[in-house]
Motif scaffolding. Structure first.
Motif, PDB file in Angstrom:
ATOM      1  N   SER A 258      -3.123-103.406   9.297  1.00 38.18           N
ATOM      2  CA  SER A 258      -2.730-103.531   8.059  1.00 38.18           C
ATOM      3  C   SER A 258      -1.913-102.167   8.855  1.00 38.18           C
ATOM      4  N   SER A 259      -2.462-101.399   9.533  1.00 39.31           N
ATOM      5  CA  SER A 259      -0.544-100.570  10.489  1.00 39.31           C
ATOM      6  C   SER A 259       0.822-101.874  10.582  1.00 39.31           C
ATOM      7  N   LYS A 260      -0.025-102.537  11.789  1.00 40.14           N
ATOM      8  CA  LYS A 260       0.881-103.484  11.988  1.00 40.14           C
ATOM      9  C   LYS A 260       2.612-103.979  11.108  1.00 40.14           C
ATOM     10  N   ILE A 261       1.465-104.618   9.941  1.00 39.53           N
ATOM     11  CA  ILE A 261       1.794-104.757   8.502  1.00 39.53           C
ATOM     12  C   ILE A 261       2.802-103.723   7.768  1.00 39.53           C
ATOM     13  N   VAL A 262       3.023-103.038   7.760  1.00 39.12           N
ATOM     14  CA  VAL A 262       3.119-101.322   6.844  1.00 39.12           C
ATOM     15  C   VAL A 262       4.307-101.217   7.940  1.00 39.12           C
TER      16      VAL A 262
ATOM     17  N   ALA B 170       7.239 -99.352  -0.326  1.00 32.76           N
ATOM     18  CA  ALA B 170       7.828 -97.469  -0.029  1.00 32.76           C
ATOM     19  C   ALA B 170       7.160 -96.538   1.035  1.00 32.76           C
ATOM     20  N   THR B 171       7.548 -95.630   0.923  1.00 36.85           N
ATOM     21  CA  THR B 171       6.600 -94.923   2.431  1.00 36.85           C
ATOM     22  C   THR B 171       4.949 -95.024   1.695  1.00 36.85           C
ATOM     23  N   GLU B 172       4.853 -94.129   0.371  1.00 36.89           N
ATOM     24  CA  GLU B 172       3.608 -94.135  -0.247  1.00 36.89           C
ATOM     25  C   GLU B 172       3.104 -95.287  -0.490  1.00 36.89           C
ATOM     26  N   THR B 173       3.671 -96.679  -0.844  1.00 37.87           N
ATOM     27  CA  THR B 173       2.497 -97.661  -1.882  1.00 37.87           C
ATOM     28  C   THR B 173       2.708 -98.761  -0.310  1.00 37.87           C
ATOM     29  N   ALA B 174       3.547 -98.682   1.271  1.00 28.93           N
ATOM     30  CA  ALA B 174       2.961 -99.773   1.953  1.00 28.93           C
ATOM     31  C   ALA B 174       2.083-100.129   2.943  1.00 28.93           C
ATOM     32  N   ASN B 175       0.682 -98.856   2.655  1.00 27.91           N
ATOM     33  CA  ASN B 175      -0.671 -99.134   2.930  1.00 27.91           C
ATOM     34  C   ASN B 175      -1.332-100.144   1.750  1.00 27.91           C
ATOM     35  N   LEU B 176      -0.889 -99.652   0.744  1.00 23.15           N
ATOM     36  CA  LEU B 176      -1.389-100.415  -0.698  1.00 23.15           C
ATOM     37  C   LEU B 176      -1.085-101.496  -0.231  1.00 23.15           C
ATOM     38  N   VAL B 177       0.212-101.684  -0.350  1.00 22.77           N
ATOM     39  CA  VAL B 177       0.477-103.350   0.412  1.00 22.77           C
ATOM     40  C   VAL B 177      -0.218-104.262   0.740  1.00 22.77           C
ATOM     41  N   ALA B 178       0.019-103.722   1.742  1.00 25.62           N
ATOM     42  CA  ALA B 178      -0.429-104.077   3.242  1.00 25.62           C
ATOM     43  C   ALA B 178      -2.231-103.883   3.251  1.00 25.62           C
ATOM     44  N   ILE B 179      -2.899-103.676   2.331  1.00 25.05           N
ATOM     45  CA  ILE B 179      -4.132-104.004   2.005  1.00 25.05           C
ATOM     46  C   ILE B 179      -4.363-105.276   1.263  1.00 25.05           C
ATOM     47  N   LYS B 180      -3.433-104.939  -0.001  1.00 29.13           N
ATOM     48  CA  LYS B 180      -3.855-105.922  -1.145  1.00 29.13           C
ATOM     49  C   LYS B 180      -3.106-107.200  -0.226  1.00 29.13           C
ATOM     50  N   LEU B 181      -2.481-106.976   0.602  1.00 28.31           N
ATOM     51  CA  LEU B 181      -1.642-108.600   1.449  1.00 28.31           C
ATOM     52  C   LEU B 181      -2.772-109.204   1.978  1.00 28.31           C
ATOM     53  N   LEU B 182      -3.979-108.674   3.187  1.00 29.12           N
ATOM     54  CA  LEU B 182      -4.461-109.074   3.392  1.00 29.12           C
ATOM     55  C   LEU B 182      -5.530-109.491   2.311  1.00 29.12           C
TER      56      LEU B 182
ATOM     57  N   LYS C 140       7.432-111.452  -2.155  1.00 31.14           N
ATOM     58  CA  LYS C 140       8.167-112.671  -1.795  1.00 31.14           C
ATOM     59  C   LYS C 140       7.634-113.276  -0.562  1.00 31.14           C
ATOM     60  N   LEU C 141       6.292-113.024  -0.827  1.00 31.81           N
ATOM     61  CA  LEU C 141       5.777-113.795   1.398  1.00 31.81           C
ATOM     62  C   LEU C 141       6.367-114.577   1.544  1.00 31.81           C
ATOM     63  N   LYS C 142       6.456-115.735   1.153  1.00 31.59           N
ATOM     64  CA  LYS C 142       7.054-116.550   1.327  1.00 31.59           C
ATOM     65  C   LYS C 142       8.168-117.206   2.159  1.00 31.59           C
ATOM     66  N   GLU C 143       8.569-116.936   1.368  1.00 35.09           N
ATOM     67  CA  GLU C 143      10.801-116.145   1.866  1.00 35.09           C
ATOM     68  C   GLU C 143      10.659-115.426   3.467  1.00 35.09           C
ATOM     69  N   ASN C 144       9.100-114.462   3.699  1.00 41.04           N
ATOM     70  CA  ASN C 144       9.368-113.708   4.827  1.00 41.04           C
ATOM     71  C   ASN C 144       8.433-114.563   5.758  1.00 41.04           C
ATOM     72  N   PRO C 145       9.140-115.332   6.365  1.00 39.08           N
ATOM     73  CA  PRO C 145       8.353-115.963   7.076  1.00 39.08           C
ATOM     74  C   PRO C 145       7.485-114.616   8.613  1.00 39.08           C
TER      75      PRO C 145
ATOM     76  N   ASP D   7       3.766-115.394   9.160  1.00 36.79           N
ATOM     77  CA  ASP D   7       2.678-115.310   9.430  1.00 36.79           C
ATOM     78  C   ASP D   7       1.717-114.508  10.179  1.00 36.79           C
ATOM     79  N   MET D   8       2.380-113.235  10.127  1.00 38.88           N
ATOM     80  CA  MET D   8       1.000-111.962  10.614  1.00 38.88           C
ATOM     81  C   MET D   8       0.843-111.645   9.522  1.00 38.88           C
ATOM     82  N   VAL D   9       0.394-111.415   8.316  1.00 35.27           N
ATOM     83  CA  VAL D   9      -1.068-111.746   7.203  1.00 35.27           C
ATOM     84  C   VAL D   9      -1.917-113.114   7.919  1.00 35.27           C
ATOM     85  N   LYS D  10      -1.158-114.219   8.179  1.00 35.52           N
ATOM     86  CA  LYS D  10      -2.362-115.126   7.979  1.00 35.52           C
ATOM     87  C   LYS D  10      -2.739-114.904   9.205  1.00 35.52           C
TER      88      LYS D  10
END
Lengths: 79, 703
Positions: free
Chosen positions: B208-212, B222-234, B245-250, B254-257
Motif C-alpha cells: 500500500s505504501s508503494k501505491i500511496v 489527497a494526502t489524508e485519503t491516499a492510504n484508504l484509496v490504496a487499501i481499497k484498490l488492493l 480511473k485505474l484502467k487509464e493508468n496502466p 500493474d502495481m495494484v495487480k
C-alpha cells in the motif's frame, strides 16, 4: 487419516463447526465474508426450516439462514 | 465489575470532549448521516430524531429509498440523512455504493454509526470500514437495554479510546440517549485528518505504501485519503477502481495487480478475504478488551419464539394462519368497514355536486363528477385498505417475523424456482400489485427480483374485487353448493387461479429467460423485537403515501383521458358506440369473441381496466347507461351468461397489469422493454385462459 472435512449442510443439528474453506463465486464469497464467515470462524447449527431447508446457524453472536445448496459449498470441520 | 459502567445515560460528562459551543457557527444545512447494519435499530433512531419531519424519495437513477428528515438543536435546523442499511462498504450492491458515495462525496458534517450492542462483532465490521473513510464519526451503542438484559457489558470508554471516536449509549425505541447523541455529534471536536489506520501486516503495508506514493505523485488522491484509496484498490473495490480511473493508468494498474498477487502468495488468501479477516481479527481482540459477557443466558425469547414459529409441524400452518388473518382484517376492517365510509363519502359528494352544479354547463359538470370525483375517488377508496394492511405488514416486518416467513417458505417456493421472500411479496400483492412489486426490492439476485416483479400482477388484488362482486352477485349470488355459497367458491377459485398462474409463470421464467442465473438464500434472522407504535405508524404512512403518489397520479390521469375519449367527438352521447372510446371498443371486440364476450362494451371496459381495474365496473355503468346498481345488474344479466361472466372474470384477473403496476415495473426494472413484456405476456396468458374457460365450458355443456 486426520480430521474429516464435510460440507456445512452435513453437520447435524446442534453441532458446532469451524469453517475451513468457502468454494463459491466471488460475489457470494464476498457477501459471506462481510457477514463474518471466514476461514476459522466457529458456528453452530441451531435449527432448520419446517421443510428441512434452509438451515439456521449462529455465528459471531447472530443468526443466519442459508440454503443447504449454498451451505454444501462451505467446507467445515466438526468441533 | 466496578470498572464497567452499565449504561448511564448521563454519559457526556464522563468523556473527555473538547467541547466547543457550536450553536452560533452551525451552518444552515448542517447535515448528519446515519449508517449501520440492517436490523440495528437505525430506522427507529431516525424516527426518534426526526419525528414526523421526514421525507422519502429515491436516490437519483436507482430504486433505493432516500430518507431525509430534520431535527433541531438549540433552535437550529439539522438535516438528517438515513443511508441504506448495509453490512459492509465493499460497494457490491446499489445500497453500498450509495452509502459510500454519500460519505465520500457529499461529506456530511457528522456521521452517526448506529450499532446493535447485542451484536457488536458483526456491527463493528462496518464501523471499522467507516472509520477508515471518515473521521467525523460518533457511535450510537444502540439497544443498550437489550444487551444489558442479555448480560453483555460493554466498556464504552475503552471502546471509545480504542477506536478514538465518541461512543454514546442509546435506546432508540425508548427515546433515551438521543439528545446526548445529537449534542455529541454536533459538538465533538475530532482530531484533524484522523482516519483510522488498521495494521494489516507487513505485506499489505509494503504494497500500500508503494501505491500511496504513486497516487500522490499523480495527484489521484489527497494526502489524508491516499492510504484508504490504496487499501481499497488492493481490496479490488470497484468504487475506488472507478474513482481513480485505474484502467487509464496502466502503471498503477500493474502495481495494484502485482500487489494483490503478492498478498495472495504470501498469505494464501484472496486480498479482499485477507483484509476482511484482519478486520475481524482486530474486532475479536477489541471485544476481548471491551466486552464482558455473562454467557449463562443468551437471547432466550427469540430462541423460544423461533422454536414455535419455525417448528417442523407448526411453522407452515402458522405462516398461512397469519397471512389469512392479515388478509381477513385488511378486507373486513380496512376495505369493507373503513373503505365503505370513504366510498359513501364520495358518492354523497358526487350527488351533492350534481345538485349544486345543476345549472352549470353539461361538459363542466361531467368533468367534475365523472372524471374528478370518479378518478380521485377510485384511488382514495383504497387508502383505508392500504393503511390497515401496511399497519400490519410494518408490524410484522419490524417485529422480525417477515424474515421468518421467507425462511419458512423458501423450500416450498424454491421447488417451483422461486425465492422464500417472493412468498412475502405475493401476499403484499394481494392487497395491491403496485406495492407487491415494490416489495421485491428485498430480493438480492437479479433473477429472483425480476421473476418476483413479473409474476406479482397475476395475484388477485383488491381492485379486481368489485368486478368479481358484480358478476358473481348477478349470476351466482343466491346459489348454495352444500354449505358453501357458489359466489364464495367463485371468489376463491379466482384467487387460487391467480396464484397458480403466478407460480407457473415463475417456473417457466426461471427455466427460460433466467435459466442458469444464480439464486441464493443468505439472510440474517434478527432477534424478535416489539415494534414501537410510533415506528409502525410512520412506516405505515410512508408506504401508503408512496402508493397514493404513484398510483394516484397515474390512475387519475388515465381516468381523465378515458373520460375525454368517451365524450369525443363533440356532440356524441357520452360513452356510446359513436364516441372514440366506443369505436376503439368495436375494433377490439372481434378479438374477444372466442372468449364469449365479444361486445364493444366489454372491450371498452377491459381497455379502461388497463388503466385501473376498479374502473371496469364504472365503465360498464357508463356504456350500458345504467347509473343505478339494479339497472347495471339487469344489463349484465342481458349481455352475459354464467359461463361468459366467469370467462370475463378470469380475463379481468390475468389480462394485464394495471397502469400503475406497469409504471412501477418500468421504474423498478429501469426498462420500458420489461414493462411492455409484462403487458404483452399477460395479455396473451389472460386471453388464452379466458378462451380456454369459455370453450371448455361449452364442451361440457355450460352456457
Amino acid at each position: 487419516m486426520g480430521v474429516q472435512y464435510i460440507g456445512m449442510d452435513q453437520l447435524p443439528l446442534n453441532c458446532s463447526g469451524r469453517i475451513i474453506n468457502i468454494n463459491m463465486d466471488n460475489l457470494l464469497k464476498r457477501k459471506l465474508t462481510d457477514m463474518g464467515m471466514i476461514k476459522g470462524t466457529e458456528f453452530k447449527v441451531e435449527g432448520q426450516a419446517p421443510l428441512g431447508d434452509p438451515i439456521r446457524i449462529n455465528l459471531r453472536g447472530y443468526n443466519l439462514a442459508i440454503r443447504k445448496s449454498d451451505a454444501k459449498n462451505i467446507l467445515v470441520e466438526r468441533i | 465489575m466496578s470498572d464497567r459502567t452499565i449504561y448511564s445515560i448521563n454519559y457526556l460528562a464522563q468523556i473527555d470532549v473538547t467541547y466547543i459551543e457550536r450553536v452560533g457557527e452551525l451552518s444552515k444545512d448542517y447535515t448528519i448521516a446515519l449508517v449501520g447494519n440492517p436490523n440495528c435499530g437505525k430506522t427507529s433512531l431516525f424516527n426518534m430524531l426526526t419525528g414526523s419531519k421526514q421525507h422519502v424519495g429515491n436516490w437519483p437513477g436507482v430504486t433505493v429509498e432516500r430518507k431525509e428528515g430534520s431535527t433541531s438543536y438549540h433552535g437550529k435546523n439539522i438535516k438528517v440523512i438515513d443511508l441504506p442499511g448495509t453490512y459492509t462498504f465493499s460497494a457490491c450492491s446499489e445500497d453500498e455504493i450509495i452509502a459510500v458515495n454519500y460519505i465520500l462525496k457529499e461529506k456530511p458534517d457528522a456521521v452517526i454509526n448506529v450499532i446493535d450492542s447485542g451484536n457488536l462483532e458483526r456491527n463493528l465490521y462496518l464501523t471499522l470500514q467507516l472509520l477508515e473513510m471518515n473521521s467525523r464519526v460518533v457511535i450510537a451503542l444502540n439497544m443498550a437495554d437489550e444487551a444489558e438484559k442479555r448480560k453483555i457489558f460493554i466498556d464504552k470508554e475503552k471502546l471509545s479510546e480504542a477506536l478514538s471516536t465518541p461512543v454514546v449509549p442509546t435506546i432508540a425505541t425508548k427515546n433515551s440517549g438521543i439528545q446526548d447523541l445529537l449534542t455529541m455529534s454536533i459538538n465533538y471536536e475530532h482530531s484533524a485528518g484522523g482516519l483510522l489506520k488498521l495494521d494489516y501486516g507487513q505485506v499489505v503495508k509494503g504494497e500500500s505504501s508503494k501505491i500511496v506514493q504513486v497516487l500522490l505523485d499523480k495527484g489521484l488522491a489527497a494526502t489524508e485519503t491516499a492510504n484508504l484509496v490504496a487499501i481499497k484498490l488492493l481490496e479490488g473495490d470497484q468504487y475506488f477502481i472507478d474513482s481513480v480511473k485505474l484502467k487509464e493508468n496502466p502503471d498503477l494498474n500493474d502495481m495494484v495487480k502485482a500487489g494483490r498477487q503478492r498478498i495472495s502468495d504470501e498469505t494464501g488468501f484472496d486480498p479482499e478475504i485477507y483484509l476482511a479477516d484482519k478486520r475481524y481479527e482486530f474486532i475479536v481482540h477489541l471485544i476481548e478488551e471491551c466486552v464482558h459477557k455473562d454467557n449463562t443466558n443468551t437471547d432466550d425469547l427469540t430462541e423460544k419464539i423461533d422454536k414455535i414459529v419455525t417448528n417442523k409441524w407448526l411453522g407452515l400452518p402458522l405462516f398461512f394462519a397469519i397471512m389469512f388473518l392479515l388478509y381477513q382484517i385488511t378486507m373486513g376492517f380496512g376495505n369493507d368497514f373503513l373503505g365503505g365510509y370513504v366510498d359513501s363519502g364520495f358518492v354523497a359528494l358526487g350527488e351533492y355536486l350534481s345538485r349544486v352544479m345543476v345549472n352549470s354547463p353539461e361538459l363542466l359538470r361531467s368533468f367534475v363528477i365523472d372524471a374528478m370525483i370518479g378518478g380521485v375517488g377510485s384511488v382514495l377508496v383504497f387508502v383505508p385498505l392500504m393503511l390497515t394492511m401496511y399497519f400490519m405488514i410494518s408490524f410484522l416486518e419490524d417485529s422480525g417475523y417477515m424474515a421468518r416467513a421467507a425462511y419458512v417458505m423458501d423450500k416450498l417456493m424454491n421447488a417451483v424456482g422461486l425465492h422464500g421472500k417472493t412468498a412475502v411479496s405475493m401476499i403484499i400483492s394481494s392487497g395491491c400489485n403496485v406495492t407487491g412489486i415494490m416489495s421485491t426490492r428485498t430480493l438480492d439476485t437479479k433473477k429472483d427480483r425480476m421473476i418476483g416483479i413479473l409474476i406479482s400482477p397475476f395475484v388477485s388484488c383488491s381492485a379486481r374485487l368489485p368486478v368479481y362482486a358484480l358478476f358473481s352477485g348477478v349470476f351466482f349470488g343466491d346459489q348454495q353448493f352444500g354449505i358453501l355459497t357458489v359466489s364464495g367458491i367463485v371468489f376463491f377459485s379466482l384467487y387460487l387461479l391467480g396464484i397458480i398462474v403466478a407460480v407457473i409463470a415463475g417456473k417457466v421464467l426461471s427455466k427460460t429467460l433466467f435459466k442458469g442465473e444464480k439464486s441464493y438464500f443468505i439472510m440474517e434472522l434478527p432477534p424478535y423485537r416489539i415494534p414501537t407504535l410510533k415506528s409502525t405508524l410512520i412506516h405505515m404512512w410512508e408506504k401508503t403515501e408512496s402508493f397514493i403518489r404513484k398510483a394516484g397520479t397515474i390512475i387519475f390521469g388515465l381516468v381523465v383521458i378515458i373520460w375525454l375519449l368517451s365524450i369525443m367527438p363533440m356532440g356524441v352521447e357520452p360513452g356510446s358506440a359513436d364516441s372514440i372510446l366506443g369505436k376503439i371498443g368495436s375494433i377490439m371486440a372481434p378479438l374477444l369473441r372466442p372468449a364469449g364476450f365479444g361486445s364493444w362494451e366489454a372491450a371498452v371496459a377491459l381497455i379502461v381496466g388497463v388503466g385501473a381495474k376498479e374502473a371496469i365496473v364504472a365503465t360498464f355503468g357508463m356504456v350500458y347507461g345504467a347509473g343505478e346498481e339494479v339497472q347495471l345488474a339487469s344489463a349484465i344479466q342481458m349481455y352475459f351468461t354464467p359461463l361468459t361472466a366467469y370467462a370475463f372474470m378470469v380475463m379481468t384477473l390475468l389480462y394485464a397489469p394495471c397502469a400503475a403496476s406497469l409504471g412501477v415495473i418500468r421504474r423498478e426494472t429501469n426498462s420500458t422493454k420489461w414493462a411492455l413484456f409484462a403487458l404483452f405476456y399477460s395479455l396473451l396468458i389472460g386471453w388464452t385462459a379466458a378462451v380456454l374457460v369459455y370453450q371448455a365450458g361449452r364442451l361440457f355443456g355450460f352456457q
